[in-house]
Design an enzyme around this catalytic site. Structure first.
Site, PDB file in Angstrom:
ATOM      1  N   ASP A 122      32.195  38.122  33.109  1.00  0.00           N
ATOM      2  CA  ASP A 122      32.004  39.143  33.624  1.00  0.00           C
ATOM      3  C   ASP A 122      31.131  39.751  33.089  1.00  0.00           C
ATOM      4  O   ASP A 122      30.701  40.933  35.201  1.00  0.00           O
ATOM      5  CB  ASP A 122      33.266  40.852  33.084  1.00  0.00           C
TER       6      ASP A 122
HETATM    7  C1  GLC Z   1      32.668  45.267  29.903  1.00  0.00           C
HETATM    8  C2  GLC Z   1      32.782  44.199  28.783  1.00  0.00           C
HETATM    9  C3  GLC Z   1      33.682  42.774  29.467  1.00  0.00           C
HETATM   10  C4  GLC Z   1      34.452  43.619  30.156  1.00  0.00           C
HETATM   11  C5  GLC Z   1      34.250  44.254  31.030  1.00  0.00           C
HETATM   12  C6  GLC Z   1      35.290  44.575  31.723  1.00  0.00           C
HETATM   13  O1  GLC Z   1      31.999  43.798  32.005  1.00  0.00           O
HETATM   14  O2  GLC Z   1      31.561  43.495  28.511  1.00  0.00           O
HETATM   15  O3  GLC Z   1      33.607  42.211  28.109  1.00  0.00           O
HETATM   16  O4  GLC Z   1      35.783  41.872  30.147  1.00  0.00           O
HETATM   17  O5  GLC Z   1      33.442  44.881  30.523  1.00  0.00           O
HETATM   18  O6  GLC Z   1      36.259  45.818  31.374  1.00  0.00           O
HETATM   19  C1  GLC Z   2      36.538  40.151  28.319  1.00  0.00           C
HETATM   20  C2  GLC Z   2      37.610  39.993  29.643  1.00  0.00           C
HETATM   21  C3  GLC Z   2      37.720  39.188  30.267  1.00  0.00           C
HETATM   22  C4  GLC Z   2      36.658  38.415  29.905  1.00  0.00           C
HETATM   23  C5  GLC Z   2      35.820  38.981  28.606  1.00  0.00           C
HETATM   24  C6  GLC Z   2      34.142  38.122  29.415  1.00  0.00           C
HETATM   25  O1  GLC Z   2      36.983  40.118  27.082  1.00  0.00           O
HETATM   26  O2  GLC Z   2      38.820  40.710  28.971  1.00  0.00           O
HETATM   27  O3  GLC Z   2      38.826  39.106  31.098  1.00  0.00           O
HETATM   28  O4  GLC Z   2      36.587  37.043  30.520  1.00  0.00           O
HETATM   29  O5  GLC Z   2      35.469  39.553  28.956  1.00  0.00           O
HETATM   30  O6  GLC Z   2      33.227  38.758  29.924  1.00  0.00           O
END
Ligand code: GLC
Ligand code: GLC
Length: 814
Positions: free
Chosen positions: A483
């Site tokens: 993300d």
């Molecule tokens: C932030 C976090 C990531 C998560 C995203 C969505 O980017 O670092 O882990 O998936 O928020 O809420």
């Molecule tokens: C968080 C989110 C997942 C994402 C991950 C890496 O765990 O829930 O959707 O893939 O972060 O950013």
């Protein structure tokens, strides 16, 4: 240092102090009603949706942490303590908290009173039960008062914590003997209420918070308890609560039980009121009737434990490593079931107001869940697929209450479509239920826009294959699995969300090698499925596309020694030796090799060597190395984190299992298991003080090797880590994996594991598989050597014995 230990026999974790390094919680409930409960009875409850139907209030990020919950106070003379020690912090003589499957039991001893709080959500019950037992261990008569305290949330958890000008004037309750009804907004547009019931006469109660706590006191010293009785206050606005007082007299060695229920009721609009204009309580009366006696509670608890026995029974192992058994048989499956229930919505790190069911996340959770419950898996796949956008993109999340896609977040995460292909095809392998593919379901949650599930999958496939960048690799969009790798975002405004802000790049250049790997990994079995359906031409067209994709990866997606991560919006390499920081990323090393890329020409082996050399550490493999030391708007959120944390050089436990799986693909069994042990909770028992989060579940992230507090975990419970680690250990390392025509038996065991007996229920057939090292390599059924390692299920529910005489990979050991 240890704050608790495993009790495998009872499938419990026993916490021996209320002062764990972080609140250690459990989840109660597995249908619609959920409770988060910590080892000091902190936490909250909700019905289906942690945002829109929050039942009790909770203040995140508070000081001290974890103040609200279902606290029980005991008063003897002028001394007051809690069964779970907090919030009064009055010292007790002994304390133990048993975290079990779907229940938590806290017991403490003080002043010769042994008090137990047993909490659980009965199966099929929209409410929670707290059974309190008080036992007089002395030879004197004891006169005690027992108090409970819960604070109601005014339903919408977000509004509840922001809109005080309105909310301080809407709170409503009704008290009917020993039941307190929470009725806020029931008079107007809501048709649901909550009730709190005590199964015995109460001495007094409070429903207005300030009467119980006091304006300038807090939950550690409620003024209400100082008086002989509570004030019988009726809330009008402000903060409605349910606090009750029950007086208990105990003869020497006498034991008494009092049962408390908190429930949730929905009435049809026409049935909200009785004819005389009073509240229609019939459903609550029904619910209350079910939980009056100790026998009833015990019976419901039995039902719950049978439910969990059954859930876990589909995959059970006995090996020479008790830690492995404990992870596989109990905790990893239990955690994965929890991620099925709640996706990423509500934990002690997810506030429950931000996120519904994640499209990518929930599809992945199914990979580790579907062997336990195929009916629920089917339902979830169809729910997820119904939110797919017509162009094959996806709403990134949907609301568990309405099952509608979240407009606020939209789509644009270009890996999303692949996960639906993967979960669906894996489900068909597990169940043989090809009919699911013909189900006609909506796109975009729009009943007027429909297609079969198989058509949905086709859109998922072409969404990726039709959106390639300059190197014929998939465009990354807003982000892929990571993300935080936001290559088109260019955010320079403080406070802008990387997840929702409009991308500023044209989106036509930045590409993801990870998506390419995932695309191939998910499309391979999808193409196999198409062949099974007789769609030969379509299968062969799609095969050509993935072959081309694989060669694009080898041609443009590699450095000399590892897979690149991406190309940015200016077509510069990311995750390359040419970069100063972020030279290598874990995701493509795992996923591309799982997809089979680079296996034949030994590139995969080289990439795994590099990952081991550059990413590995004492506590697992970091996500990227070296971590980014300063913010780079061309990379986005990843560079916003402190080096060594989260997606910036943290040990993201979610993709460590991809590397485990990749290792088994090239027969590096020792490396696979070595990495498994580094992050599996049961193996970290002795570093509970460093690790900090619950020792019985995985956390999303452990601080990486460049972090000051390396080894410290965060974001426990709701993470794709759980499902993927279960996939890695059960399907790749132990090697028992469903295929279309049967169960694949292909263990990739390290030398240290031997004499394993494994039980796997697959399509109603119970496979009992004995694995041991023996020179006479092969798979035997009734002494007969099998030609294939895919063993078809027999139709009846009978036990077949598969003896796998397995020759360890390192032949020199013989
Ligand atoms: C932030 C976090 C990531 C998560 C995203 C969505 O980017 O670092 O882990 O998936 O928020 O809420
Ligand atoms: C968080 C989110 C997942 C994402 C991950 C890496 O765990 O829930 O959707 O893939 O972060 O950013």
């Amino acid at each position: 240092m240890k704050y608790g230990t495993f009790d495998d026999k009872n499938k419990e974790f026993i916490i021996n102090t209320p002062y764990t390094p972080y609140p250690w919680i459990n989840y109660l409930g597995s249908d619609d009603y959920f409770v988060l409960l910590s080892n000091t009875a902190g936490g909250y409850s909700f019905f289906k949706d942690a945002r829109e139907r929050r039942i009790t209030r909770y203040r995140y990020n508070n000081v001290p942490i974890d103040n609200e919950g279902r606290h029980f106070y005991i008063k003897e003379n002028n001394e007051v303590w809690n069964i779970g020690v907090r919030p009064t912090n009055t010292e007790v003589d002994s304390y133990v908290c048993r975290v079990g499957l779907g229940y938590t039991k806290i017991t403490s001893l003080k002043n010769d009173i042994e008090a137990t709080q047993l909490a659980f959500v009965p199966k099929g019950y929209q409410g929670e039960v707290h059974k309190i037992t008080l036992e007089n261990k002395s030879d004197k008569v004891k006169e005690l008062s027992l108090y409970n305290y819960i604070e109601f949330c005014l339903w919408d958890a977000y509004d509840d914590m922001t809109n005080f000008q309105r909310n301080y004037s809407i709170g409503e309750v009704e008290v009917d003997n020993n039941t307190i009804y929470h009725l806020t907004e029931y008079r107007e547009r809501r048709n649901h209420y909550a009730f709190f019931h005590v199964n015995t006469d109460i001495e007094s109660f409070d429903t207005q918070r300030d009467n119980f706590i006091g304006m300038y006191n807090d939950t550690s010293n409620p003024i209400g308890i100082k008086n002989k009785t509570l004030s019988n206050s009726i809330a009008e606005g402000w903060q409605p609560i349910a606090a009750t007082q029950v007086n208990v007299s105990l003869q020497p060695n006498e034991k008494k039980t009092i049962i408390y229920t908190l429930g949730y009721v929905e009435n049809d609009k026409e049935e909200k009121w009785l004819e005389d204009g009073t509240l229609n309580k019939s459903k609550s009366h029904e619910m209350i009737k079910r939980i009056q006696t100790e026998e009833q509670v015990d019976e419901l608890l039995n039902e719950l434990s049978e439910y969990w026995e059954k859930m876990l029974s589909k995959y059970q192992i006995t090996s020479n490593d008790s830690k492995l058994d404990r992870m596989v048989n109990i905790w990893n499956q239990y955690q994965t079931a929890t991620t099925y229930n709640l996706s990423r919505s509500a934990s002690y790190f997810e506030s429950g107001v931000g996120r519904g069911m994640g499209f990518r996340d929930s599809n992945q959770d199914l990979l580790g869940y579907m062997h336990m419950d195929q009916i629920k898996t089917r339902e979830r796949i169809l729910d997820l697929a119904s939110t797919l956008l017509y162009d094959g993109g996806a709403y990134h999340q949907y609301s568990p209450l309405t099952k509608k896609g979240n407009e606020g977040l939209g789509g644009g995460f270009n890996d999303d479509p692949n996960w639906l292909i993967l979960s669906t095809v894996t489900y068909v392998k597990e169940t043989g239920d090809y009919d699911i593919l013909d189900e006609v379901i909506p796109y975009e949650s729009n009943q007027n826009l429909t297609g079969t599930l198989l058509e949905h999958l086709d859109k998922c496939f072409t969404k990726v294959s039709d959106n390639l960048g300059p190197h014929n690799l998939p465009l990354i969009g807003r982000a892929d699995w990571n993300d935080c790798l936001n290559l088109n975002c260019f955010s320079e405004e403080p406070g802008e969300s990387f997840q929702t802000v409009q991308n500023k790049g044209d989106g036509l250049t930045a590409e993801s090698i990870f998506i390419a790997g995932l695309f191939i990994y998910s499309a391979k079995p999808y193409i196999e499925l198409l062949k099974k359906l007789g769609k030969k031409e379509e299968a062969s067209n799609k095969q050509k596309i993935i072959d081309k994709m694989a060669s694009s990866v080898m041609k443009h997606g590699t450095d000399p020694d590892w897979f690149l991560r991406a190309y940015d919006a200016e077509s510069n390499k990311i995750g390359s030796i040419e970069n100063q920081e972020g030279q290598i990323f874990i995701e493509p090393q795992g996923m591309c090799i799982m997809a089979g890329i680079g296996v034949e020409n030994n590139f995969a082996q080289k990439a795994l060597d590099s990952a081991k050399e550059l990413l590995d550490s004492k506590y697992g493999m970091v996500l990227n190395y070296p971590a980014y030391k300063s913010y780079d708007y061309k990379l986005g959120e990843i560079s916003s984190y402190i080096p060594g944390y989260k997606e910036n050089g943290g040990i993201f436990c979610h993709n460590n299992p991809w590397v485990m799986c990749a290792n088994t693909v090239v027969d590096r069994n020792e490396d696979a298991f070595e990495l498994y042990k580094k992050i599996a909770p049961a193996y970290l028992e002795d570093i509970q003080d460093i690790h900090k989060t619950e020792p019985y579940v995985y956390s999303q992230m452990i601080a990486g090797k460049e972090a000051t507090y390396s080894g410290e975990a965060k974001n426990s419970w709701l993470t794709g880590t759980s499902a993927w680690n279960f996939v890695a250990i059960s399907q790749y390392i132990l090697g028992i994996r469903p295929e279309f025509d049967g169960l694949l038996i292909d263990p990739k065991l390290p030398k240290e594991l031997n004499n394993i007996t494994l039980k796997r229920v697959y399509r109603n057939t119970e496979y009992v598989i004995h694995i041991s090292h023996n020179e006479d390599k092969g798979i035997f059924i009734d002494g007969e050597k099998q030609e294939t390692n895919i063993i078809a299920p027999v139709k009846e529910q009978i036990i077949i014995k598969v003896h796998l005489w397995y020759f360890p990979i390192l032949k020199e050991s013989f």
